[in-house]
Scaffold this active site. Structure first.
Site, PDB file in Angstrom:
ATOM      1  N   ARG A   1      29.756  32.010 104.078  1.00  0.00           N
ATOM      2  CA  ARG A   1      31.039  31.898 103.388  1.00  0.00           C
ATOM      3  C   ARG A   1      32.019  31.079 104.337  1.00  0.00           C
ATOM      4  NH1 ARG A   1      34.326  37.316 102.643  1.00  0.00           N
ATOM      5  NH2 ARG A   1      33.717  38.182 104.507  1.00  0.00           N
TER       6      ARG A   1
ATOM      7  N   GLY B   1      22.599  37.520 115.137  1.00  0.00           N
ATOM      8  CA  GLY B   1      22.264  37.452 116.665  1.00  0.00           C
ATOM      9  C   GLY B   1      20.888  36.883 116.861  1.00  0.00           C
TER      10      GLY B   1
ATOM     11  N   ASP C   1      28.438  37.990 114.924  1.00  0.00           N
ATOM     12  CA  ASP C   1      29.244  38.640 113.782  1.00  0.00           C
ATOM     13  C   ASP C   1      29.669  39.937 114.231  1.00  0.00           C
ATOM     14  OD1 ASP C   1      26.674  39.850 113.272  1.00  0.00           O
ATOM     15  OD2 ASP C   1      26.455  38.931 111.441  1.00  0.00           O
ATOM     16  N   THR C   2      28.905  41.004 114.944  1.00  0.00           N
ATOM     17  CA  THR C   2      29.390  42.024 115.152  1.00  0.00           C
ATOM     18  C   THR C   2      30.470  42.250 116.238  1.00  0.00           C
ATOM     19  OG1 THR C   2      27.115  42.898 114.861  1.00  0.00           O
ATOM     20  CG2 THR C   2      28.708  44.427 115.475  1.00  0.00           C
TER      21      THR C   2
ATOM     22  N   THR D   1      24.536  47.464 105.252  1.00  0.00           N
ATOM     23  CA  THR D   1      23.236  47.832 105.094  1.00  0.00           C
ATOM     24  C   THR D   1      22.488  48.563 106.373  1.00  0.00           C
ATOM     25  OG1 THR D   1      23.044  45.831 103.525  1.00  0.00           O
ATOM     26  CG2 THR D   1      21.057  46.689 104.565  1.00  0.00           C
TER      27      THR D   1
END
Length: 496
Positions: free
Chosen positions: A18, A82, A242-243, A264
């Site tokens: 997104r 990643g 993203d982490t 998840t």
């Protein structure tokens, strides 16, 4: 006239992506989703690929939409999953779509490499990264071994967020947090390790310059400006993993906290100034990933709501129609701690039937076998919370500071039952929220690059002001202490 600054975040996951516009005003940050789209895994010729041009197209579509709305964006930042990467030829063209980390080529590559090239302990001592067969180092080794033509002819190798930034700007970088997922980076030098690169047939020159989160990559090319209707907007290397962006958004007041990025999959860890690489971290398979402002994210992967999600797909239609709060509310009426599993047992990685795998585990460990959806759901929640306690206990041994607070971020921060169980089990105060941590971290790092905020602690203060956190205090200590002893006695988890 609107003088508010707007920042454009691209947040790409392994199933969807997104684009989001964020703005900061009077000490608060607000987000608005612009576009949402699938990220399709392509199977062809026995391999799995990502469609990098489709992702680029979707970024352009989002940028066109903000131009249509007349928003003047200050910058653009991209974060993704990643380990995966793109090969670029000496003519500046992408050689083929990038392989996806799910590709079967790596299934035996890790053990082959660790047995025949560099030992397991040597690799860990250099990188401090946990062993996963799809880490970039093993992907490269597998491609070299198979004689992959794109690997042989690559002039540049760009991790996915860096590749998309290059497609927008024409500039190549190697962002620190995403590079750290490769198992090729030394967290002490904060550079790719030459010996490990050579062991898979690569040289440092094939990668872009190493940059830290918040670095300007470049501005949109003339072509992208023409295609989108925007001007020379800067692209910022945020925490490309993203982490990394998510942890940057933990609304902590000081460094004395642990985090649980809950979804998840669950990632539980601490933020440290230096990597923790020791006999104990090796045995317990902890990982050291790159963080913001030179920090290290010392963490452990835990299987998260994957167990629940897979079971939900197998339950009858009338159960699937129940809302999550309805089903989980029924689970709270089931007998607690009747059956427990180790959520990280390999049998739960990708079973044909998750329900049957849970039942088999309980049967083999001499426990009552959960039958109803409520019993299975209660087994999962109890077991996850007790696994959280085990990892949290280990983190307290490693942390150079006292740990009393656990921040739960991500989609799982909305799960009030599991949040309370986490507090009960760990004995820590749990602060849940925000849900949109990755996008917030991405936006805030762009704001830092623009001079709107000065450091990570100001970023976190703004996020705390912008987020309604829910506090959970520990309850029923004696009951949970007894359950933890039961959990440890059933089947002590393996360290690797």
């Amino acid at each position: 006239m609107d003088y508010k600054q707007y920042f454009f975040a691209v947040d790409l996951g392994a199933t969807s992506g997104r684009t989001i516009v964020g703005s900061i005003d009077d000490g608060h940050c607000s987000l608005e989703e612009v576009t949402r789209f699938p990220n399709n895994l392509i199977e062809q010729g026995g391999h799995y690929y990502w469609d990098i041009h489709a992702l680029y197209f979707e970024i352009l579509r989002g940028l066109k939409e903000v131009a249509r709305r007349g928003l003047k964006i200050t910058s653009i930042g991209i974060d993704t999953w990643g380990v995966d990467f793109v090969f670029v030829g000496d003519d500046g063209a992408i050689l083929r779509n990038p392989r996806a980390y799910r590709d079967p080529i790596t299934f035996d590559a890790m053990e082959d490499y660790l047995h025949n090239v560099v030992s397991r302990r040597e690799v860990y001592d250099i990188t401090g990264i946990q062993f996963l067969n799809f880490n970039s180092i093993f992907q490269f080794y597998a491609m070299k071994r198979e004689g992959n033509s794109a690997f042989r002819n690559a002039s540049k190798i760009l991790f996915v967020p860096d590749a998309l930034s290059w497609m927008l700007t024409g500039k190549t970088v190697c962002e620190y947090t995403i590079a750290s997922t490769s198992q090729l980076l030394d967290p002490r030098t904060k550079q790719l390790d030459e010996r490990l690169l050579q062991s898979v047939g690569l040289t440092r020159s094939k990668f872009g310059r190493m940059v830290q989160p918040g670095t300007v990559v470049g501005v949109l090319t003339d072509e992208v400006q023409r295609l989108t209707g925007l001007g020379p907007v800067p692209v910022i290397a945020v925490a490309g993993h993203d982490t990394g962006s998510a942890v940057a958004a933990v609304p902590a007041k000081d460094e004395k906290f642990a985090y649980l990025s809950s979804g998840t999959w669950s990632l539980m860890g601490i933020e440290t100034k230096d990597a923790i690489i020791s006999d104990l971290s090796y045995e317990r398979n902890f990982t050291n990933e790159g963080g913001v402002e030179g920090t290290t994210r010392f963490l452990k992967n835990i299987c998260g709501m994957w167990l629940y999600e897979r079971c939900r797909l197998e339950w009858p239609e009338d159960v699937q129609k129940l809302s999550h709060p309805e089903l989980q509310g029924q689970a709270m009426q089931a007998e607690p701690f009747r059956s427990l599993i180790n959520p990280d047992d390999p049998m739960f990685a990708a079973p044909a039937s998750m329900i049957q795998a849970i039942q088999q585990y309980c049967r083999e460990t001499g426990q009552p076998v959960p039958e109803t959806p409520a019993e299975i759901c209660r087994c999962i929640f109890d077991s996850l919370a007790l696994r959280y306690r085990q990892v949290f206990t280990w983190l307290k041994e490693f942390a150079p500071f006292q740990l009393d607070v656990l921040h739960i971020i991500g989609g799982g921060s909305l799960n009030k039952y599991l949040n309370q169980f986490a507090a009960n089990s760990t004995g820590a105060t749990v602060l849940a929220g925000p849900q949109e941590c990755t996008a917030l971290g991405n936006i805030m790092l762009q704001a830092k690059a623009a001079g709107v905020v000065k450091d990570i602690w100001e970023m976190r203060a703004i996020i705390a002001n912008s987020t309604k956190m829910v506090k959970y205090e520990p309850q029923d200590k004696d009951i949970w202490d007894k359950a933890y002893e039961q959990f440890l006695g059933i089947n002590p988890p393996k360290t690797h």
